[in-house]
Scaffold this motif. Structure first.
Motif, PDB file in Angstrom:
ATOM      1  N   GLN A  32     -64.049  -7.792-120.127  1.00 51.59           N
ATOM      2  CA  GLN A  32     -64.347  -6.237-120.324  1.00 51.59           C
ATOM      3  C   GLN A  32     -65.876  -6.084-119.711  1.00 51.59           C
ATOM      4  OE1 GLN A  32     -64.361  -6.171-124.616  1.00 51.59           O
ATOM      5  NE2 GLN A  32     -62.173  -5.376-124.535  1.00 51.59           N
ATOM      6  N   HIS A  33     -66.322  -6.866-118.895  1.00 46.77           N
ATOM      7  CA  HIS A  33     -67.435  -6.690-118.449  1.00 46.77           C
ATOM      8  C   HIS A  33     -67.530  -7.144-116.629  1.00 46.77           C
ATOM      9  CE1 HIS A  33     -68.822  -7.211-122.294  1.00 46.77           C
ATOM     10  NE2 HIS A  33     -69.934  -6.317-122.237  1.00 46.77           N
ATOM     11  N   ILE A  34     -66.174  -7.199-116.135  1.00 48.23           N
ATOM     12  CA  ILE A  34     -66.054  -7.569-114.841  1.00 48.23           C
ATOM     13  C   ILE A  34     -65.534  -6.279-114.139  1.00 48.23           C
ATOM     14  CG2 ILE A  34     -64.888  -8.864-112.934  1.00 48.23           C
ATOM     15  CD1 ILE A  34     -64.510 -11.056-115.086  1.00 48.23           C
ATOM     16  N   PRO A  35     -66.250  -5.673-113.161  1.00 45.73           N
ATOM     17  CA  PRO A  35     -65.830  -4.633-112.455  1.00 45.73           C
ATOM     18  C   PRO A  35     -64.726  -4.560-111.501  1.00 45.73           C
ATOM     19  CG  PRO A  35     -67.900  -5.109-111.853  1.00 45.73           C
ATOM     20  CD  PRO A  35     -67.744  -5.895-112.777  1.00 45.73           C
ATOM     21  N   ILE A  72     -65.280   0.910-116.143  1.00 45.14           N
ATOM     22  CA  ILE A  72     -64.341   0.520-115.087  1.00 45.14           C
ATOM     23  C   ILE A  72     -64.279  -0.698-114.795  1.00 45.14           C
ATOM     24  CG2 ILE A  72     -63.174   1.769-113.017  1.00 45.14           C
ATOM     25  CD1 ILE A  72     -65.229   3.888-113.338  1.00 45.14           C
ATOM     26  N   THR A  73     -63.797  -1.660-115.592  1.00 47.57           N
ATOM     27  CA  THR A  73     -63.703  -2.823-115.543  1.00 47.57           C
ATOM     28  C   THR A  73     -62.317  -3.388-115.609  1.00 47.57           C
ATOM     29  OG1 THR A  73     -63.721  -3.383-117.849  1.00 47.57           O
ATOM     30  CG2 THR A  73     -65.658  -3.422-116.709  1.00 47.57           C
ATOM     31  N   ILE A  74     -61.916  -4.716-115.208  1.00 51.63           N
ATOM     32  CA  ILE A  74     -60.530  -5.074-114.983  1.00 51.63           C
ATOM     33  C   ILE A  74     -59.890  -4.997-116.255  1.00 51.63           C
ATOM     34  CG2 ILE A  74     -61.022  -6.657-113.263  1.00 51.63           C
ATOM     35  CD1 ILE A  74     -60.827  -8.886-115.160  1.00 51.63           C
ATOM     36  N   PHE A  75     -60.497  -4.750-117.531  1.00 50.36           N
ATOM     37  CA  PHE A  75     -59.737  -4.426-118.606  1.00 50.36           C
ATOM     38  C   PHE A  75     -60.145  -3.224-119.003  1.00 50.36           C
ATOM     39  CE2 PHE A  75     -59.396  -9.125-120.120  1.00 50.36           C
ATOM     40  CZ  PHE A  75     -58.729  -9.622-119.148  1.00 50.36           C
ATOM     41  N   ALA A  76     -60.209  -2.206-118.252  1.00 55.23           N
ATOM     42  CA  ALA A  76     -60.597  -0.778-118.563  1.00 55.23           C
ATOM     43  C   ALA A  76     -59.633  -0.098-119.554  1.00 55.23           C
ATOM     44  CB  ALA A  76     -60.838   0.059-117.065  1.00 55.23           C
ATOM     45  N   LEU A  77     -58.295  -0.587-119.104  1.00 52.05           N
ATOM     46  CA  LEU A  77     -57.304   0.231-120.064  1.00 52.05           C
ATOM     47  C   LEU A  77     -56.903  -0.325-121.497  1.00 52.05           C
ATOM     48  CD1 LEU A  77     -54.476   0.918-117.154  1.00 52.05           C
ATOM     49  CD2 LEU A  77     -56.206   2.288-117.876  1.00 52.05           C
ATOM     50  N   GLY A  78     -57.708  -1.708-121.557  1.00 48.71           N
ATOM     51  CA  GLY A  78     -57.557  -2.331-122.933  1.00 48.71           C
ATOM     52  C   GLY A  78     -56.347  -2.414-123.219  1.00 48.71           C
TER      53      GLY A  78
END
Length: 437
Positions: A32-35, A72-78
């Protein structure tokens, strides 16, 4: 609850499951913290600092993503695409006969429905990822930010495709992590990840309330919010555990020389039969008018009326509509998830009956009557709990993403109760001594 966790860590196999679950949670929070590539991270952080917690229309989705959406990270959509896909499939089960037949097939049919849910999750992730990239590129993600239109600097199609694929892959990875927790960890994996996403925003939200407070350095407001949260947790636990138990008696049958049946049981009907689904439905539906105005850019009379009445969460029209939608969706979801006629037919097939009620149609009518009576307090309770952020917005002048909001409290308490119950049941199975020692 703490005693159950302490006993679980003393049991070797349960300790492995708990440590595995904690490892998945750490990996989930790291993602959740990797853009994603193509994003100007410095401009994103500048816009988040300028927003100061006012997340606007994307507050609900950002809460479910653990704050990853606006970064807007790789898990942005969750977990939201999976939740949406699960709800859509559950609603379509009532409409499409093929899905209804799969549901009745048992474990094999449920596995097929789960596979359909995965496909739909990926499709929704592609759609939502494309919308998020377009919103960030146009500057609508942070309207009040000076560099809001400079978050995505490269307008090339290849960059856009890479960004969408990255977020879609992140959603698929979250789905896989959730299934791993379900298979090898403790509790329902998707619920655990949803719990983590919501709980991750609590510390920052609580500290923001303390900093915004003016009495005793903000500690008085902080203490009032904590006390309000504890009262709400107690109320939610009380109502979530409440149920109406309808007694069921099974007639005794003789098959050969053996007798079967003659037992007594009950049908548990929860006061909050719909869970948190009506709140999510109502919140999502109320976002649609504001989103239409935001993306259309219209300055007509209807657009100004929507901006005045349905964008601010403390407006009377917004509050009344939100409350009525929650009540409506509570009855709607209960009506499609619990079928009194099917329950009555199953009882009649196996020789069961409610004392004083004839089997068949009278039983279905009685169950429908009880269900309607018990849904009223459940729906009103959901509406009142969901309006807590609005009260906080008016009294404490907090943002709309109040830490003890209705949706977050309902999910956290519900997931916590189910997880503790699973731990206690597994502990009971492993330490069961029986009658003979």
């Amino acid at each position: 609850m703490l005693t159950a966790f302490a006993r679980a860590f003393k049991t070797p196999d349960l300790r492995k499951k708990l440590l595995f679950t904690l490892g998945i949670i750490v990996l989930f929070r790291l993602g959740q913290h990797i853009p994603i590539p193509g994003i100007d991270y410095k401009n994103v952080q500048t816009c988040i600092d300028q927003a100061k917690g006012q997340q606007g229309l994307f507050g609900l989705v950002n809460m479910f993503s653990g704050g990853a959406l606006l970064q807007i990270t790789i898990f942005a959509l969750g977990i939201m695409p999976y939740i949406t896909a699960s709800i859509i499939l559950q609603l379509l089960t009532v409409v499409i006969p093929r899905l209804e037949a799969l549901k009745k097939e048992g474990q094999s049919g449920q596995a097929k429905i789960t596979q359909y849910t995965r496909y739909l999750t990926v499709a929704l992730a592609i759609l939502q990822g494309t919308g998020l990239v377009a919103t960030a590129r146009s500057g609508q993600l942070f309207q009040a930010c000076d560099v809001g239109n400079q978050i995505v600097k490269d307008d090339a199609i290849f960059t856009t495709v890479v960004m969408v694929i990255t977020m879609t892959a992140g959603t698929a990875l979250i789905m896989w992590l959730g299934e791993l927790v379900t298979d090898r960890g403790i509790g329902n994996g998707m619920s655990i990840l949803m719990f983590v996403s919501i709980a991750a925003g609590f510390p920052s939200a609580m500290w923001a309330i303390k900093q915004q407070g003016k009495i005793m350095g903000g500690w008085l407001e902080f203490s009032l919010v904590v006390a309000c949260g504890l009262v709400m947790v107690g109320l939610v636990v009380f109502v979530e555990q409440a149920q109406r138990r309808i007694p069921v008696q099974y007639a005794k049958r003789m098959i050969g020389r053996r007798s079967y049946g003659g037992t007594s049981t009950y049908i548990p009907m929860k006061v909050n039969q719909a869970g948190v689904i009506p709140v999510i439905f109502a919140s999502s539906l109320l976002y649609i008018p504001a989103l239409i105005v935001q993306f259309s850019g219209s300055k007509a009379g209807w657009a100004q009326w929507i901006e005045t009445n349905f964008v601010r969460g403390d407006h009377p029209y917004y509050i009344a509509t939100y409350f009525l939608l929650i009540v409506f969706f509570a009855f709607f979801y209960v009506a499609i998830s619990f079928n009194p006629e099917e329950v009555a037919d199953n009882m009649k097939k196996y020789g069961g009956f409610i004392p004083g009620i004839r089997a068949g149609r009278p039983t279905a009518e009685y169950l429908s009557y009880v269900l309607n009576r018990i849904t009223w307090p459940g729906s009103l309770y959901l509406g009142l709990i969901a309006l807590v952020p609005t009260v906080a917005l008016v009294t404490l002048k907090a943002n709309q993403n109040f830490p003890f909001g209705g949706t977050s409290i309902l999910i956290i308490v519900g997931v916590g109760l189910e997880t503790v119950k699973q731990i206690e049941s597994q502990l009971q199975q492993r330490h069961y001594e029986g009658f003979l020692r």
